[in-house]
Enzyme design. Structure first.
Site, mmCIF file in Angstrom:
data_model
loop_
_atom_site.group_PDB
_atom_site.id
_atom_site.type_symbol
_atom_site.label_atom_id
_atom_site.label_comp_id
_atom_site.label_asym_id
_atom_site.label_seq_id
_atom_site.Cartn_x
_atom_site.Cartn_y
_atom_site.Cartn_z
ATOM 1 N N SER A 132 0.867 -1.174 0.000
ATOM 2 C CA SER A 132 0.000 0.000 0.000
ATOM 3 C C SER A 132 0.907 1.228 0.000
ATOM 4 O O SER A 132 2.088 1.120 0.367
ATOM 5 C CB SER A 132 -0.848 -0.009 1.286
ATOM 6 O OG SER A 132 -1.489 1.228 1.482
ATOM 7 N N TYR A 145 -1.782 -0.703 10.783
ATOM 8 C CA TYR A 145 -1.917 -1.055 9.355
ATOM 9 C C TYR A 145 -0.608 -0.747 8.617
ATOM 10 O O TYR A 145 -0.110 -1.571 7.848
ATOM 11 C CB TYR A 145 -3.088 -0.277 8.742
ATOM 12 C CG TYR A 145 -3.369 -0.599 7.288
ATOM 13 C CD1 TYR A 145 -3.895 -1.837 6.911
ATOM 14 C CD2 TYR A 145 -3.122 0.332 6.276
ATOM 15 C CE1 TYR A 145 -4.160 -2.136 5.572
ATOM 16 C CE2 TYR A 145 -3.389 0.049 4.935
ATOM 17 C CZ TYR A 145 -3.905 -1.186 4.594
ATOM 18 O OH TYR A 145 -4.162 -1.482 3.275
#
Ligand code: NDP
Length: 240
Positions: A132, A145
């Site tokens: 990501s 995350y």
């Protein structure tokens, strides 16, 4: 026989778009996720769908071996399954950290280990791990995350070095914000609202799962001797 591609997290978002595109291109597929019905509803030819939690190493490996018995050895695995439970370090329930560590990190480790020995022996194969932009830069309320996605980048780099002498490609893709089901699982409503507000106020709404899938397919279909090692793909209007 068409090459076998394994896609984790194929029941929605990027994984589902990629499954459709690779099937249209004629590949055999093994699709893995917990919601079997969503994958089966695509009704793709030469495709096996299995209900597998990627953190369950044994179930994951059994499904891959079952598909390989029918379609031949895995030529590509896309370790895409992931969860994003946004929260801050001070308040977040550690069960949410554990969930993300299990799926986003251990799920990717499982996927790599299950296929890499055969790929090494065959001197061919591709592993694509989905990280990501949160794996290459920080964002507020993304601490745990980000930890998992930075981890995906780190381990991909190491395994890439280890497998490059064997002509096996290992690469990572860092998408920016794309509308999928990913945000739905975050439990803090104020954080979800803030995320949507940021996305809408910057008009970060053009890029789609299909665009990400197309990029993954492009990287895979480059010759085996060419590796797009790191890919960052975002909406043009995403400035962070
Ligand atoms: P979705 O929520 O739409 O898809 C996530 C997929 O992962 C689903 O198919 C889900 O299936 C699967 N999954 C979740 N937990 C498990 C598990 N334990 N075992 C097996 N499968 C699981 O999100 P995206 O398509 O957006 O996300 C795909 C990947 O891309 C993720 O790794 C995410 O972190 C990453 N990403 C997404 C971005 C975005 O903005 N959308 C940006 C950057 C990266 P099921 O629930 O049926 O098991």
């Amino acid at each position: 026989m068409n090459k076998l591609v394994v896609i984790t997290g194929a029941s929605s978002g990027f994984g589902m778009s990629l499954a459709q595109q690779l099937s249209d291109a004629g590949y055999s597929l093994l699709l893995l996720a917990r919601r079997l019905e969503k994958m089966e509803a695509m009704n793709l030819p030469n495709t096996m769908c299995r209900k597998v939690d990627v953190s369950d190493r044994e179930a994951f490996e059994n499904a891959v071996r079952e598909a390989e018995d029918i379609y031949g050895k895995t030529d590509l695995i896309v370790n895409n399954a992931g969860v994003m439970l946004l929260g801050n370090m001070e308040d977040q329930n550690p069960s949410e950290w554990n969930n993300m560590l299990d799926v986003n990190l251990k799920g990717v480790m499982n996927g790599m280990q299950i296929v890499m020995k055969d790929m090494k022996e065959r001197r061919s194969g591709t592993i694509i791990n989905i990280s990501s932009t949160a794996g290459i830069r920080p964002y507020g309320n993304h601490a745990a995350y980000c930890a998992t996605k930075y981890g995906v980048v780190g381990m991909t780099e190491v395994v890439r070095e280890e497998l490059s002498p064997f002509n096996v490609r290992v690469l990572y893709v860092c998408p920016g914000a794309v509308k999928t089901e990913l945000l739905d699982h975050t439990t803090r409503q104020d954080i979800k609202d803030g995320y949507v507000n940021w996305r809408d106020s910057n008009d970060v709404n053009t890029i789609s799962s299909d665009d990400v899938a197309k990029t993954i397919k492009f990287a895979y279909e480059m010759p085996q001797g060419v590796s797009l090692r790191e890919i960052v793909i975002t909406d043009t209007r995403q400035d962070q």
